[in-house]
Motif scaffolding. Structure first.
Motif, PDB file in Angstrom:
ATOM      1  N   GLU A  94     -35.366  60.361  17.891  1.00  0.00           N
ATOM      2  CA  GLU A  94     -36.706  59.971  18.306  1.00  0.00           C
ATOM      3  C   GLU A  94     -36.582  58.997  19.467  1.00  0.00           C
ATOM      4  OE1 GLU A  94     -38.614  58.145  14.963  1.00  0.00           O
ATOM      5  OE2 GLU A  94     -36.912  56.836  14.536  1.00  0.00           O
ATOM      6  N   ALA A  95     -37.499  59.092  20.396  1.00  0.00           N
ATOM      7  CA  ALA A  95     -37.497  58.199  21.550  1.00  0.00           C
ATOM      8  C   ALA A  95     -37.717  56.764  21.086  1.00  0.00           C
ATOM      9  CB  ALA A  95     -38.593  58.611  22.530  1.00  0.00           C
ATOM     10  N   GLY A  96     -37.040  55.832  21.763  1.00  0.00           N
ATOM     11  CA  GLY A  96     -37.078  54.437  21.330  1.00  0.00           C
ATOM     12  C   GLY A  96     -38.467  53.851  21.268  1.00  0.00           C
ATOM     13  N   GLU A  97     -39.339  54.223  22.205  1.00  0.00           N
ATOM     14  CA  GLU A  97     -40.650  53.581  22.269  1.00  0.00           C
ATOM     15  C   GLU A  97     -41.646  54.133  21.261  1.00  0.00           C
ATOM     16  OE1 GLU A  97     -40.413  56.139  26.042  1.00  0.00           O
ATOM     17  OE2 GLU A  97     -39.137  55.566  24.367  1.00  0.00           O
ATOM     18  N   VAL A  98     -41.259  55.125  20.439  1.00  0.00           N
ATOM     19  CA  VAL A  98     -42.186  55.645  19.425  1.00  0.00           C
ATOM     20  C   VAL A  98     -41.628  55.491  18.009  1.00  0.00           C
ATOM     21  CG1 VAL A  98     -43.264  57.292  20.996  1.00  0.00           C
ATOM     22  CG2 VAL A  98     -41.264  57.995  19.663  1.00  0.00           C
ATOM     23  N   ARG A  99     -40.547  54.721  17.851  1.00  0.00           N
ATOM     24  CA  ARG A  99     -39.929  54.629  16.530  1.00  0.00           C
ATOM     25  C   ARG A  99     -40.837  53.999  15.490  1.00  0.00           C
ATOM     26  NH1 ARG A  99     -34.310  53.352  19.130  1.00  0.00           N
ATOM     27  NH2 ARG A  99     -33.541  55.479  19.321  1.00  0.00           N
ATOM     28  N   GLU A 100     -41.737  53.130  15.909  1.00  0.00           N
ATOM     29  CA  GLU A 100     -42.633  52.516  14.942  1.00  0.00           C
ATOM     30  C   GLU A 100     -43.626  53.530  14.365  1.00  0.00           C
ATOM     31  OE1 GLU A 100     -44.631  52.210  18.938  1.00  0.00           O
ATOM     32  OE2 GLU A 100     -42.611  51.938  18.141  1.00  0.00           O
ATOM     33  N   ARG A 101     -43.676  54.735  14.907  1.00  0.00           N
ATOM     34  CA  ARG A 101     -44.601  55.764  14.424  1.00  0.00           C
ATOM     35  C   ARG A 101     -43.974  56.652  13.350  1.00  0.00           C
ATOM     36  NH1 ARG A 101     -48.001  58.026  19.519  1.00  0.00           N
ATOM     37  NH2 ARG A 101     -49.175  58.892  17.772  1.00  0.00           N
ATOM     38  N   ASP A 102     -42.731  56.357  12.963  1.00  0.00           N
ATOM     39  CA  ASP A 102     -42.063  57.055  11.849  1.00  0.00           C
ATOM     40  C   ASP A 102     -41.936  58.556  12.108  1.00  0.00           C
ATOM     41  OD1 ASP A 102     -40.640  56.635   9.582  1.00  0.00           O
ATOM     42  OD2 ASP A 102     -42.342  56.549   8.220  1.00  0.00           O
ATOM     43  N   ILE A 103     -41.611  58.900  13.339  1.00  0.00           N
ATOM     44  CA  ILE A 103     -41.491  60.306  13.697  1.00  0.00           C
ATOM     45  C   ILE A 103     -40.291  60.960  13.006  1.00  0.00           C
ATOM     46  CG2 ILE A 103     -40.895  61.802  15.659  1.00  0.00           C
ATOM     47  CD1 ILE A 103     -42.894  60.158  17.304  1.00  0.00           C
ATOM     48  N   ALA A 104     -39.227  60.190  12.772  1.00  0.00           N
ATOM     49  CA  ALA A 104     -38.059  60.756  12.089  1.00  0.00           C
ATOM     50  C   ALA A 104     -38.441  61.271  10.704  1.00  0.00           C
ATOM     51  CB  ALA A 104     -36.952  59.711  11.991  1.00  0.00           C
ATOM     52  N   ARG A 105     -39.221  60.505   9.955  1.00  0.00           N
ATOM     53  CA  ARG A 105     -39.672  60.955   8.626  1.00  0.00           C
ATOM     54  C   ARG A 105     -40.566  62.198   8.760  1.00  0.00           C
ATOM     55  NH1 ARG A 105     -40.233  59.079   3.438  1.00  0.00           N
ATOM     56  NH2 ARG A 105     -39.141  57.169   4.018  1.00  0.00           N
ATOM     57  N   MET A 106     -41.428  62.189   9.750  1.00  0.00           N
ATOM     58  CA  MET A 106     -42.311  63.322   9.977  1.00  0.00           C
ATOM     59  C   MET A 106     -41.505  64.605  10.212  1.00  0.00           C
ATOM     60  SD  MET A 106     -45.341  63.448  12.860  1.00  0.00           S
ATOM     61  CE  MET A 106     -45.636  61.706  12.567  1.00  0.00           C
ATOM     62  N   LEU A 107     -40.466  64.494  11.047  1.00  0.00           N
ATOM     63  CA  LEU A 107     -39.623  65.651  11.342  1.00  0.00           C
ATOM     64  C   LEU A 107     -38.838  66.101  10.109  1.00  0.00           C
ATOM     65  CD1 LEU A 107     -38.382  64.463  14.833  1.00  0.00           C
ATOM     66  CD2 LEU A 107     -39.662  66.576  14.419  1.00  0.00           C
ATOM     67  N   MET A 108     -38.299  65.140   9.357  1.00  0.00           N
ATOM     68  CA  MET A 108     -37.566  65.488   8.140  1.00  0.00           C
ATOM     69  C   MET A 108     -38.454  66.240   7.156  1.00  0.00           C
ATOM     70  SD  MET A 108     -34.278  64.717   7.919  1.00  0.00           S
ATOM     71  CE  MET A 108     -34.088  64.654   6.123  1.00  0.00           C
ATOM     72  N   LEU A 109     -39.653  65.736   6.918  1.00  0.00           N
ATOM     73  CA  LEU A 109     -40.561  66.380   5.964  1.00  0.00           C
ATOM     74  C   LEU A 109     -40.927  67.786   6.426  1.00  0.00           C
ATOM     75  CD1 LEU A 109     -42.886  63.361   5.111  1.00  0.00           C
ATOM     76  CD2 LEU A 109     -41.280  64.488   3.555  1.00  0.00           C
ATOM     77  N   ALA A 110     -41.152  67.948   7.721  1.00  0.00           N
ATOM     78  CA  ALA A 110     -41.511  69.266   8.231  1.00  0.00           C
ATOM     79  C   ALA A 110     -40.368  70.260   8.068  1.00  0.00           C
ATOM     80  CB  ALA A 110     -41.922  69.157   9.700  1.00  0.00           C
TER      81      ALA A 110
END
Length: 302
Positions: A94-110
């Protein structure tokens, strides 16, 4: 507000060369070939050594999801299936400036939803990701030690009686089966894809193939991956032959913990760089009493 960074020149599929605020809704899409340059830029941001060519192989062999904001790629994940019951995950970025948006969890769940509840899923977890994976039901299953550096000059290990190391030829029918047996899953497609761009050597005993190692371009130099052998001595023989041929050049081996390979590589001058934890959700593949994997194909592939 945090400001965005440039992922490259031009505007091909979200690779934007201007500063702007990352504040729009996150949209998940299937990873396509046109996303690969932006995906590679994300791995470069993490100082991972992958080249665009490595991402092209990921896309060929696996399936991916990208997270986008205003058409800009800000996150990635890849999955690789081995039959109907087992898969590995990798390239969670995930790009550094969006890490607070929990995109990694979003991608894992998907991706886990795509793979389904019955799929046994393995991955390599860096320390900063272990808590995320644990919260999603993954448990520790082993260690992988990454060794890299300038391959040392060293005398070749002498084979034992009735043992030989020879170059890998075309149409090696026994090697995919050895790899499948050593991993407990069908990795024949992965083997052939790696072999076409690799040089390889084969360990034989009484003229029968019992192990092999592949050498291919990856990242900053060459990677010896995988290494499959019937025992530790056979794995050392294969690694010695490969490293000796690469003496003075940058080389990497990701070795499975618990077999002594990591300690041996340290002793001969190929230092350990990092260690990641293998984790699984479900059950690991069943491996018999035959060959073992001493060096994995890659942390994304397992």
């Amino acid at each position: 507000m945090k400001r965005g960074r440039s992922f490259g020149n031009g505007c091909k599929d979200g690779v934007v060369a201007v500063d702007r605020v990352i504040e729009g809704p996150v949209v998940l899409k299937d990873l396509m070939p046109e996303h690969l340059e932006a995906a590679n830029a994300l791995s470069e941001e993490e100082s991972w050594p992958h080249r665009l060519e490595d991402w092209q192989l990921f896309e060929e062999l696996g399936e991916g999801i990208v997270a986008t904001v205003d058409e800009r790629v800000v996150g990635t994940i890849m999955a690789f299936r081995y039959g109907d019951r087992h898969a590995t995950l990798g390239m969670l970025l995930e790009a550094g400036e969006v890490r607070e948006r929990d995109i990694a969890r979003m991608l894992m769940l998907a991706m886990l939803d795509r793979l389904g509840e019955d799929m046994n899923v393995m991955l390599s977890a860096t320390p900063k990701r272990q808590s995320l994976f644990t919260s999603l039901g993954f448990v520790p299953a082993g260690l992988v030690h990454q060794h890299q550096g300038i391959a040392p000059s060293m005398p070749l290990t002498a084979p034992r009686e009735d043992e030989r190391v020879r170059p890998m030829g075309e149409g090696e029918r026994d090697l995919p089966g050895l790899y499948c047996s050593a991993t407990g899953v069908d990795r024949s497609v992965l083997f052939y894809a790696m072999a076409r761009d690799s040089s390889g050597i084969v360990l034989t005993r009484d003229h029968e193939p019992v192990g092999f190692a592949l050498l291919r371009r990856f990242g900053r130099g060459r990677v010896i991956a995988p290494i499959v052998a019937p025992d530790f001595e056979g794995a050392k023989l294969l690694a010695t032959q490969m490293l000796g041929a690469q003496a003075g050049h940058y080389c990497r081996i990701d070795t499975v913990g618990g077999f002594g390979m990591s300690e041996w590589l340290e002793s001969i001058g190929l230092p350990r760089a990092t260690t990641v934890r293998t984790m699984v959700r479900g059950t690991l593949p069943v491996v018999g009493d035959g060959p073992r994997v001493y060096g994995i194909a890659g942390q994304a592939y397992g």
